[in-house]
Design an enzyme around this catalytic site. Structure first.
Site, PDB file in Angstrom:
ATOM      1  N   ASP A 159       1.783  -4.444  10.688  1.00 52.48           N
ATOM      2  CA  ASP A 159       2.363  -5.284   9.641  1.00 52.48           C
ATOM      3  C   ASP A 159       3.873  -5.414   9.795  1.00 52.48           C
ATOM      4  O   ASP A 159       4.503  -6.187   9.080  1.00 52.48           O
ATOM      5  CB  ASP A 159       2.023  -4.721   8.252  1.00 52.48           C
ATOM      6  CG  ASP A 159       0.835  -5.434   7.632  1.00 52.48           C
ATOM      7  OD1 ASP A 159       0.420  -6.465   8.180  1.00 52.48           O
ATOM      8  OD2 ASP A 159       0.328  -4.959   6.593  1.00 52.48           O
ATOM      9  N   ASP A 463      -7.201   1.798  -1.538  1.00 51.65           N
ATOM     10  CA  ASP A 463      -8.291   2.682  -1.110  1.00 51.65           C
ATOM     11  C   ASP A 463      -9.137   3.101  -2.309  1.00 51.65           C
ATOM     12  O   ASP A 463     -10.342   2.887  -2.361  1.00 51.65           O
ATOM     13  CB  ASP A 463      -7.743   3.900  -0.354  1.00 51.65           C
ATOM     14  CG  ASP A 463      -6.553   4.563  -1.038  1.00 51.65           C
ATOM     15  OD1 ASP A 463      -6.049   4.032  -2.049  1.00 51.65           O
ATOM     16  OD2 ASP A 463      -6.119   5.634  -0.572  1.00 51.65           O
TER      17      ASP A 463
HETATM   18  O1  UPG Z   1       2.007  -3.462   3.898  1.00 53.90           O
HETATM   19  C1  UPG Z   1       1.543  -2.440   4.382  1.00 53.90           C
HETATM   20  C2  UPG Z   1       1.843  -1.166   3.869  1.00 53.90           C
HETATM   21  C3  UPG Z   1       1.282  -0.056   4.468  1.00 53.90           C
HETATM   22  N1  UPG Z   1       0.446  -0.176   5.533  1.00 53.90           N
HETATM   23  C4  UPG Z   1      -0.148   1.031   6.157  1.00 53.90           C
HETATM   24  O2  UPG Z   1      -0.794   1.812   5.182  1.00 53.90           O
HETATM   25  C5  UPG Z   1      -0.862   3.151   5.604  1.00 53.90           C
HETATM   26  C6  UPG Z   1      -0.535   4.090   4.475  1.00 53.90           C
HETATM   27  O3  UPG Z   1       0.817   3.997   4.147  1.00 53.90           O
HETATM   28  P1  UPG Z   1       1.711   5.269   3.815  1.00 53.90           P
HETATM   29  O4  UPG Z   1       3.096   4.836   3.608  1.00 53.90           O
HETATM   30  O5  UPG Z   1       1.446   6.336   4.798  1.00 53.90           O
HETATM   31  O6  UPG Z   1       1.126   5.632   2.390  1.00 53.90           O
HETATM   32  P2  UPG Z   1       0.535   6.996   1.836  1.00 53.90           P
HETATM   33  O7  UPG Z   1       0.869   7.048   0.399  1.00 53.90           O
HETATM   34  O8  UPG Z   1       0.879   8.145   2.678  1.00 53.90           O
HETATM   35  O9  UPG Z   1      -1.014   6.685   1.993  1.00 53.90           O
HETATM   36  C7  UPG Z   1      -2.026   6.991   1.062  1.00 53.90           C
HETATM   37  O10 UPG Z   1      -2.073   6.052   0.014  1.00 53.90           O
HETATM   38  C8  UPG Z   1      -2.268   4.701   0.416  1.00 53.90           C
HETATM   39  C9  UPG Z   1      -2.410   3.862  -0.824  1.00 53.90           C
HETATM   40  O11 UPG Z   1      -1.232   3.857  -1.573  1.00 53.90           O
HETATM   41  C10 UPG Z   1      -3.499   4.568   1.285  1.00 53.90           C
HETATM   42  O12 UPG Z   1      -3.543   3.275   1.831  1.00 53.90           O
HETATM   43  C11 UPG Z   1      -3.453   5.545   2.409  1.00 53.90           C
HETATM   44  O13 UPG Z   1      -4.599   5.455   3.213  1.00 53.90           O
HETATM   45  C12 UPG Z   1      -3.310   6.934   1.849  1.00 53.90           C
HETATM   46  O14 UPG Z   1      -3.271   7.871   2.905  1.00 53.90           O
HETATM   47  C13 UPG Z   1       0.096   3.310   6.779  1.00 53.90           C
HETATM   48  O15 UPG Z   1      -0.637   3.456   7.963  1.00 53.90           O
HETATM   49  C14 UPG Z   1       0.865   1.993   6.744  1.00 53.90           C
HETATM   50  O16 UPG Z   1       1.248   1.596   8.014  1.00 53.90           O
HETATM   51  C15 UPG Z   1       0.140  -1.430   6.032  1.00 53.90           C
HETATM   52  O17 UPG Z   1      -0.590  -1.542   7.011  1.00 53.90           O
HETATM   53  N2  UPG Z   1       0.698  -2.523   5.447  1.00 53.90           N
END
Ligand code: UPG
Ligand code: MN
Length: 752
Positions: A159, A463
């Site tokens: 993204d 999710d």
């Molecule tokens: O516009 C976006 C924003 C994020 N991501 C991806 O989403 C994932 C999760 O993002 P991260 O910043 O790591 O968020 P976390 O809060 O650590 O993630 C938790 O919370 C998210 C929801 O808020 C879920 O999507 C994740 O799977 C869950 O592990 C990463 O691989 C990002 O690259 C995208 O692909 N597009």
């Protein structure tokens, strides 16, 4: 304790009694009975407490202000009681499961080649917060699964639309030709190269050579990141050059660019160094422009669903965050133990593995483990309709994205039907043309994507929301928690990152709890009260902020003014309070410790619950409100996975990292000051004989308990000089705020 193996209705034919079965369930009915008995007793205590509160309110002849104080405590207790009720659902029928992946080949006539195809989605969004080298490691770890490589397709969704990430994957594709056979032939378990080279592996000439190759790739990727662009001297051939010049033209930005699909490895054609087949590896970045909403990760996943549908259309899909590498190459087989079960299959939407993190410090100071969310609660939901989806480490049945188990929701074009068989190579003109078409911004407009099809839109916790909606449709899920963690991920290592991540989750949760799909209304109707309570427990977690904030200030500010608000020690109601406190904390601690927890980590866990209440939950609610009113448009703020050296060192030593001037820290510091002053002042008064412990014991106990929890905050305000200390501005402002609050209360209570 004795463990009885019983049969769960959701897996009726598959107990350990059946030697051919691929999985079994274990339950402990005695445990369930004990839990339910305790719940009944505790419920009785809650009712008595409210009786006490009502008596109190009715007989209160005092002023409006004391009435308000009693009323706010009542509200707090009502919310605590509601949250307690929802937690009980997780404790009704927890179970654990075993898989027997070694038996699986029998189902396929011992032919590993007959396994169903697997599409793996890896999401990344920002090369500076999510270093491409780490994304590459995640991809390599799953490319090397113990699975017919020609049945695997890896789709990397970027993204960030970054040429740096594409470059990293071009390098990874070359390295994979060596890494895959190396893992296979040496039966390596740790298949993320970075994790492998950081482990205690045996050194020999072969490992030395492969390490050198890895280091070489790492160096090239890091150099390109440092330069911020892919210079010509890093490009190996015409095909690579074409990819960069074709897409990254003038006017290309991460928010405005055409769709990019670059096939880096083609299974069937590309071979590794031992002439074995390789998986498909596809770099993908969906089209973006400013006028179409992109729905963050959910949007990326839906684009992936369609593009993979056109190119390979595997029936099983694994979704992974870019930081979650595989820690066990047999993981797909474990998931198949469920998908291949004819009894489960018709209703099984997904098999969720827990989120586990590597490199947690001993006390896990930020409670990154989130044991309740990732372990104990899913075990509880597993005994019902199945766990919620946590965004990564989850195997899906493609069909689950297209309607309910009994009614099929037709996608727009037949090529996207989950049973469509792709019979053209992925690089065929027609396939690529169609893939670009379904990756375009406009494709989704006025369609059912995000509402009835695919991952669901409307919440920042896509999710949680998607899993919830699937379960409302009647889909089931399974929690698969093998001894060796299947995946390991990065965790935030500064308090600010932790509470900010959590704040985003809170905004997302409110988007669900206050929508027409609220678990308390829609959920109860669709999935029954007990399951809906599980989902409500999360959806309403932002309201933890209310009792936690009130309990952090009211007892202390009244204590400072010599006002008693709880029963005296000599009063028999006092024992009710003792029972309720010890009962809740004791049970929480017991559940935590009995799931491979330590006391230290439990202590951190309960401390972070308080901290989150005053920061993430509170500010998440405020952010939700401003978003709702249209004042702000906060989106998905990606958590940084970059480790600053100093920060890493402090984390390793178990030292809290504040370091940022943030209103969230102002609240924390103010709380810590007020509690300390209240506690010390009343202690002094008792010694002087001005106060009687009998009347103020509960208030003093609460203040003292908060003070013990705040020890790292005092240290960060006063004793430390490193970069992670509490910024002086925050300390000064908080002291000022604490004084103001104190004076306001003194004024209201008539002590001035
Ligand atoms: O516009 C976006 C924003 C994020 N991501 C991806 O989403 C994932 C999760 O993002 P991260 O910043 O790591 O968020 P976390 O809060 O650590 O993630 C938790 O919370 C998210 C929801 O808020 C879920 O999507 C994740 O799977 C869950 O592990 C990463 O691989 C990002 O690259 C995208 O692909 N597009
Ligand atoms: Mn993450």
């Amino acid at each position: 304790m004795e463990t009885t193996t019983t049969t769960s209705p959701s897996a009726a034919a598959t107990t350990t009694d059946n030697p051919g079965s691929l999985h079994s369930v274990e339950m402990n009915p005695r445990h369930h009975i004990l839990n339910r008995a305790f719940a009944l007793i505790y419920l009785f205590a809650i009712l008595v407490l409210f009786y006490y509160h009502i008596l109190n309110l009715l007989h209160s002849t005092n002023s409006f202000i004391t009435f308000s104080i009693s009323f706010s405590i009542l509200i707090s207790d009502l919310i605590l009681a509601f949250m307690w009720t929802t937690i009980q659902s997780f404790r009704m029928r927890p179970l654990t499961r075993q898989q027997y992946p070694q038996k699986i080949t029998k189902n396929f006539n011992n032919e590993i080649n007959n396994f169903p195809a697997l599409d793996i989605f890896i999401c990344t969004a920002d090369p500076y917060k999510e270093p491409p080298l780490n994304v590459v490691n995640t991809a390599l770890s799953v490319m090397a699964y113990d699975y017919n490589p020609e049945k695997i397709s890896i789709y990397v969704s970027d993204d960030g639309g970054s040429e740096l990430t594409l470059f990293a994957f071009m390098e990874a594709a070359k390295f994979a030709a060596y890494w895959l056979p190396f893992c296979r032939e040496n039966k390596i378990i740790q298949r993320s190269p970075d994790a492998y080279f950081n482990s205690n592996y045996t050194e020999n000439s072969e490992t030395k050579t492969i390490k050198l190759m890895y280091e070489n790739m790492k160096k090239r990727i890091e150099e390109v990141i440092e330069r911020g662009k892919v210079d010509e001297d890093y490009i190996n051939n015409e095909e690579e050059l074409q990819a960069f010049t074709k897409y990254w033209t003038l006017g290309f930005t991460r928010h405005n660019h055409p769709s990019i699909i670059q096939v880096l490895l083609e299974s069937g054609k590309d071979k590794d160094m031992t002439s074995h087949g390789m998986p498909n590896l596809i770099y993908f970045s969906r089209e973006k422009n400013k006028s179409s909403p992109h729905h963050f990760k959910a949007g990326a996943l839906n684009a992936l669903l369609r593009v993979s549908g056109i190119m390979t259309n595997a029936p099983i899909i694994l979704t992974l965050d870019c930081d979650m590498y595989s820690n066990d190459p047999s993981t797909p087989q474990r998931a198949l133990c469920y998908f291949l079960d004819p009894k489960l299959r018709p209703n099984l939407a997904y098999v969720q593995f827990p989120q586990t993190f590597h490199g947690l410090n001993e006390a896990d100071i930020y409670a990154n483990e989130i044991k309740a969310l990732f372990f104990t609660n899913p075990m509880g939901m597993d005994g019902l309709n199945g766990p919620n989806y946590v965004g990564t480490g989850c195997f899906f049945h493609r069909r689950a994205f297209f309607g309910t188990p009994s009614s099929f929701e037709q996608p727009e074009i037949p090529e996207l039907f989950p049973d469509h068989i792709v019979n053209k190579p992925i690089k065929a003109q027609e396939i690529l043309r169609r893939a670009h078409y379904v990756a375009s911004c406009n494709y989704e407009s006025e369609s059912n994507w995000g509402s009835k099809m695919g991952f669901r839109y409307g919440s920042l916790v896509e999710d949680y929301y998607t899993g919830y909606r699937l379960q409302c449709e009647g889909w089931k899920s399974v929690f698969c928690n093998p001894k060796r963690p299947a995946f390991l991920g990065d965790k935030p290592i500064s308090l600010y990152d932790v509470v900010s991540q959590n704040k985003r989750w809170n905004v997302g949760l409110l988007e669900v709890s206050l929508s027409k799909y609220s678990p308390l209304t829609f959920g109860v109707q669709s999935m029954g009260l007990v399951m809906a309570h599980c989902y409500s427990h999360y959806a309403f977690s932002p309201i933890w902020s209310i009792p936690l904030t009130l309990y952090a200030f009211i007892p202390q500010l009244t204590l400072l003014n010599g006002v008693t608000i709880f029963p005296k020690v000599s009063d028999s109601w006092f024992f009710l309070y003792v029972f309720m406190f010890l009962g809740a904390y004791g049970q929480d601690c017991l559940v935590f410790m009995s799931n491979e927890g330590t006391f230290k980590r439990w202590w951190s866990d309960q401390r972070m619950w308080m901290i989150r209440g005053l920061t993430s939950h509170l500010f998440g609610t405020i952010e939700y409100l401003t978003k709702y009113l249209g004042i702000s448009t906060q989106g998905f703020n990606v958590t940084s996975k970059v480790v600053d050296n100093d920060q890493g060192k402090r984390y390793h030593q178990g030292i809290f990292d504040f370091g940022v001037v943030s209103p969230m820290f102002v609240i924390l510091a103010t709380t810590s000051i007020i509690n300390l002053v209240a506690f010390l002042k009343s202690l002094a008064q008792i010694f002087k004989g001005d106060q009687n412990l009998d009347g103020i014991f509960i208030q003093m106990f609460i203040a003292g308990f908060v003070v013990i929890n705040c020890l790292p905050i005092y240290e960060a305000m006063v004793l430390r000089s490193d970069k992670g200390r509490m910024p002086t501005r925050v300390t000064i402002f908080s002291t000022f705020l604490a004084c103001t609050l104190y004076m306001a209360f003194a004024f209201l209570l008539g002590n001035m």
